[in-house]
Design a protein around this motif. Structure first.
Motif, PDB file in Angstrom:
ATOM      1  N   PHE A 106      21.747  79.320   7.047  1.00  0.00           N
ATOM      2  CA  PHE A 106      22.204  80.698   7.153  1.00  0.00           C
ATOM      3  C   PHE A 106      21.169  81.503   7.921  1.00  0.00           C
ATOM      4  O   PHE A 106      20.006  81.107   8.017  1.00  0.00           O
ATOM      5  N   MET A 107      21.560  82.655   8.422  1.00  0.00           N
ATOM      6  CA  MET A 107      20.700  83.487   9.261  1.00  0.00           C
ATOM      7  C   MET A 107      19.318  83.753   8.665  1.00  0.00           C
ATOM      8  O   MET A 107      18.342  83.678   9.386  1.00  0.00           O
ATOM      9  N   PRO A 108      19.174  84.027   7.378  1.00  0.00           N
ATOM     10  CA  PRO A 108      17.817  84.265   6.875  1.00  0.00           C
ATOM     11  C   PRO A 108      16.943  83.009   6.844  1.00  0.00           C
ATOM     12  O   PRO A 108      15.830  83.038   6.360  1.00  0.00           O
ATOM     13  N   GLY A 109      17.462  81.860   7.347  1.00  0.00           N
ATOM     14  CA  GLY A 109      16.691  80.625   7.351  1.00  0.00           C
ATOM     15  C   GLY A 109      16.838  79.825   6.071  1.00  0.00           C
ATOM     16  O   GLY A 109      16.103  78.874   5.835  1.00  0.00           O
ATOM     17  N   ILE A 110      17.786  80.182   5.238  1.00  0.00           N
ATOM     18  CA  ILE A 110      18.041  79.474   3.983  1.00  0.00           C
ATOM     19  C   ILE A 110      19.054  78.372   4.263  1.00  0.00           C
ATOM     20  O   ILE A 110      20.057  78.598   4.942  1.00  0.00           O
ATOM     21  N   SER A 111      18.799  77.170   3.740  1.00  0.00           N
ATOM     22  CA  SER A 111      19.661  76.024   4.019  1.00  0.00           C
ATOM     23  C   SER A 111      20.226  75.414   2.747  1.00  0.00           C
ATOM     24  O   SER A 111      19.648  75.544   1.674  1.00  0.00           O
ATOM     25  N   ILE A 112      21.363  74.722   2.923  1.00  0.00           N
ATOM     26  CA  ILE A 112      21.986  73.981   1.839  1.00  0.00           C
ATOM     27  C   ILE A 112      22.579  72.708   2.437  1.00  0.00           C
ATOM     28  O   ILE A 112      23.113  72.731   3.546  1.00  0.00           O
ATOM     29  N   THR A 113      22.443  71.612   1.712  1.00  0.00           N
ATOM     30  CA  THR A 113      23.011  70.337   2.147  1.00  0.00           C
ATOM     31  C   THR A 113      24.361  70.148   1.467  1.00  0.00           C
ATOM     32  O   THR A 113      24.495  70.366   0.262  1.00  0.00           O
ATOM     33  N   VAL A 114      25.359  69.767   2.264  1.00  0.00           N
ATOM     34  CA  VAL A 114      26.707  69.544   1.741  1.00  0.00           C
ATOM     35  C   VAL A 114      27.185  68.157   2.179  1.00  0.00           C
ATOM     36  O   VAL A 114      26.786  67.659   3.226  1.00  0.00           O
ATOM     37  N   ASN A 115      28.034  67.573   1.355  1.00  0.00           N
ATOM     38  CA  ASN A 115      28.528  66.229   1.631  1.00  0.00           C
ATOM     39  C   ASN A 115      29.849  66.258   2.391  1.00  0.00           C
ATOM     40  O   ASN A 115      30.875  65.764   1.920  1.00  0.00           O
ATOM     41  N   VAL A 116      29.820  66.851   3.570  1.00  0.00           N
ATOM     42  CA  VAL A 116      30.949  66.854   4.498  1.00  0.00           C
ATOM     43  C   VAL A 116      30.404  66.854   5.921  1.00  0.00           C
ATOM     44  O   VAL A 116      29.240  67.191   6.154  1.00  0.00           O
ATOM     45  N   SER A 117      31.259  66.497   6.855  1.00  0.00           N
ATOM     46  CA  SER A 117      30.835  66.424   8.250  1.00  0.00           C
ATOM     47  C   SER A 117      30.672  67.814   8.863  1.00  0.00           C
ATOM     48  O   SER A 117      31.239  68.800   8.383  1.00  0.00           O
ATOM     49  N   LYS A 118      29.915  67.855   9.933  1.00  0.00           N
ATOM     50  CA  LYS A 118      29.736  69.089  10.692  1.00  0.00           C
ATOM     51  C   LYS A 118      31.089  69.593  11.183  1.00  0.00           C
ATOM     52  O   LYS A 118      31.369  70.788  11.123  1.00  0.00           O
ATOM     53  N   ASN A 119      31.945  68.686  11.644  1.00  0.00           N
ATOM     54  CA  ASN A 119      33.264  69.057  12.144  1.00  0.00           C
ATOM     55  C   ASN A 119      34.088  69.761  11.068  1.00  0.00           C
ATOM     56  O   ASN A 119      34.747  70.773  11.337  1.00  0.00           O
ATOM     57  N   THR A 120      34.068  69.247   9.843  1.00  0.00           N
ATOM     58  CA  THR A 120      34.808  69.871   8.737  1.00  0.00           C
ATOM     59  C   THR A 120      34.291  71.277   8.465  1.00  0.00           C
ATOM     60  O   THR A 120      35.080  72.213   8.282  1.00  0.00           O
ATOM     61  N   ILE A 121      32.991  71.440   8.442  1.00  0.00           N
ATOM     62  CA  ILE A 121      32.401  72.762   8.181  1.00  0.00           C
ATOM     63  C   ILE A 121      32.803  73.748   9.271  1.00  0.00           C
ATOM     64  O   ILE A 121      33.234  74.865   8.982  1.00  0.00           O
ATOM     65  N   LEU A 122      32.682  73.330  10.528  1.00  0.00           N
ATOM     66  CA  LEU A 122      33.018  74.234  11.621  1.00  0.00           C
ATOM     67  C   LEU A 122      34.506  74.586  11.631  1.00  0.00           C
ATOM     68  O   LEU A 122      34.874  75.719  11.930  1.00  0.00           O
ATOM     69  N   LYS A 123      35.359  73.624  11.278  1.00  0.00           N
ATOM     70  CA  LYS A 123      36.798  73.891  11.196  1.00  0.00           C
ATOM     71  C   LYS A 123      37.086  74.908  10.091  1.00  0.00           C
ATOM     72  O   LYS A 123      37.841  75.861  10.283  1.00  0.00           O
ATOM     73  N   GLN A 124      36.469  74.726   8.926  1.00  0.00           N
ATOM     74  CA  GLN A 124      36.664  75.663   7.811  1.00  0.00           C
ATOM     75  C   GLN A 124      36.094  77.046   8.142  1.00  0.00           C
ATOM     76  O   GLN A 124      36.682  78.067   7.792  1.00  0.00           O
ATOM     77  N   TYR A 125      34.971  77.070   8.804  1.00  0.00           N
ATOM     78  CA  TYR A 125      34.331  78.326   9.220  1.00  0.00           C
ATOM     79  C   TYR A 125      35.262  79.096  10.166  1.00  0.00           C
ATOM     80  O   TYR A 125      35.467  80.305  10.011  1.00  0.00           O
ATOM     81  N   GLN A 126      35.867  78.367  11.115  1.00  0.00           N
ATOM     82  CA  GLN A 126      36.794  78.987  12.059  1.00  0.00           C
ATOM     83  C   GLN A 126      38.026  79.508  11.328  1.00  0.00           C
ATOM     84  O   GLN A 126      38.514  80.600  11.604  1.00  0.00           O
ATOM     85  N   ARG A 127      38.527  78.753  10.368  1.00  0.00           N
ATOM     86  CA  ARG A 127      39.684  79.194   9.584  1.00  0.00           C
ATOM     87  C   ARG A 127      39.378  80.479   8.819  1.00  0.00           C
ATOM     88  O   ARG A 127      40.205  81.386   8.769  1.00  0.00           O
ATOM     89  N   LEU A 128      38.192  80.537   8.230  1.00  0.00           N
ATOM     90  CA  LEU A 128      37.813  81.744   7.492  1.00  0.00           C
ATOM     91  C   LEU A 128      37.773  82.949   8.421  1.00  0.00           C
ATOM     92  O   LEU A 128      38.304  84.013   8.091  1.00  0.00           O
ATOM     93  N   HIS A 129      37.176  82.792   9.580  1.00  0.00           N
ATOM     94  CA  HIS A 129      37.066  83.931  10.479  1.00  0.00           C
ATOM     95  C   HIS A 129      38.408  84.314  11.090  1.00  0.00           C
ATOM     96  O   HIS A 129      38.650  85.494  11.357  1.00  0.00           O
ATOM     97  N   THR A 130      39.308  83.359  11.261  1.00  0.00           N
ATOM     98  CA  THR A 130      40.669  83.687  11.678  1.00  0.00           C
ATOM     99  C   THR A 130      41.342  84.514  10.590  1.00  0.00           C
ATOM    100  O   THR A 130      41.965  85.545  10.873  1.00  0.00           O
ATOM    101  N   LEU A 131      41.224  84.071   9.344  1.00  0.00           N
ATOM    102  CA  LEU A 131      41.806  84.808   8.224  1.00  0.00           C
ATOM    103  C   LEU A 131      41.226  86.217   8.133  1.00  0.00           C
ATOM    104  O   LEU A 131      41.970  87.196   7.959  1.00  0.00           O
ATOM    105  N   MET A 132      39.926  86.350   8.265  1.00  0.00           N
ATOM    106  CA  MET A 132      39.285  87.667   8.195  1.00  0.00           C
ATOM    107  C   MET A 132      39.782  88.565   9.333  1.00  0.00           C
ATOM    108  O   MET A 132      40.057  89.748   9.120  1.00  0.00           O
TER     109      MET A 132
END
Length: 168
Positions: free
Chosen positions: A117-143
């Motif tokens: 995240f922007m403040p330099g805080i990180s979290i590890t998740v058990n999904v691919s980069k592609n899945t995260i970016l797809k979900q991120y795009q969906r959220l911003h489309t919804l917003m």
């Protein structure tokens, strides 16, 4: 260990995930540190939605219907302010809920990524980069769609004499 409830779900929250230790069931990653809750992530998010006059189920149904997202729909907690997406099915104990902040993603292994995240805080998740970016795009489309609909409603209300901003 800092405890919290659904009122901590605000603009400082970066992620919420399951965390089972003692009475705690959720870990809340914020720009101010890590907090814990006795509520499950879904219960915590549902109570946060209720604070804004809806439910988690209601918010996810809107996203499913509005944008035809049947799996892992993002949802809005606070209109035009706070949105969130799940990294996996919300039923999965491995699901992490990521909030609408600027992120960068690095895939560190097959099916495992680090979200920073922007403040330099990180979290590890058990999904691919592609899945995260797809979900991120969906959220911003919804917003974006939500924001446009809100603006259209305000314009309609003003044009039809329902403007509550008029001076009395």
């Amino acid at each position: 260990m800092r405890k919290c409830d659904s009122f901590l779900i605000n603009r400082t929250v970066l992620a919420v995930k399951a965390f089972f230790m003692g009475d705690n069931k959720s870990e809340i990653l914020t720009t101010h540190g890590i907090y814990y809750s006795v509520l499950t992530p879904l219960d915590l998010l549902n109570k946060a939605c209720i604070n804004y006059y809806s439910t988690w189920q209601g918010r996810t149904n809107v996203a499913k219907n509005l944008l035809n997202y049947s799996k892992k729909p993002p949802f809005i907690i606070v209109p035009n302010e706070i949105g969130v997406f799940p990294t996996k099915s919300s039923d999965s104990p491995d699901c992490v809920f990521i909030f609408n902040h600027y992120i960068s993603v690095e895939e560190v292994a097959k099916g495992q990524s680090v979200i920073t995240f922007m403040p330099g805080i990180s979290i590890t998740v058990n999904v691919s980069k592609n899945t995260i970016l797809k979900q991120y795009q969906r959220l911003h489309t919804l917003m974006s769609v939500s924001n446009l609909r809100h603006q259209e409603k305000e314009l309609y209300d003003r044009e039809n004499g329902f403007d509550d901003r008029k001076d009395n």
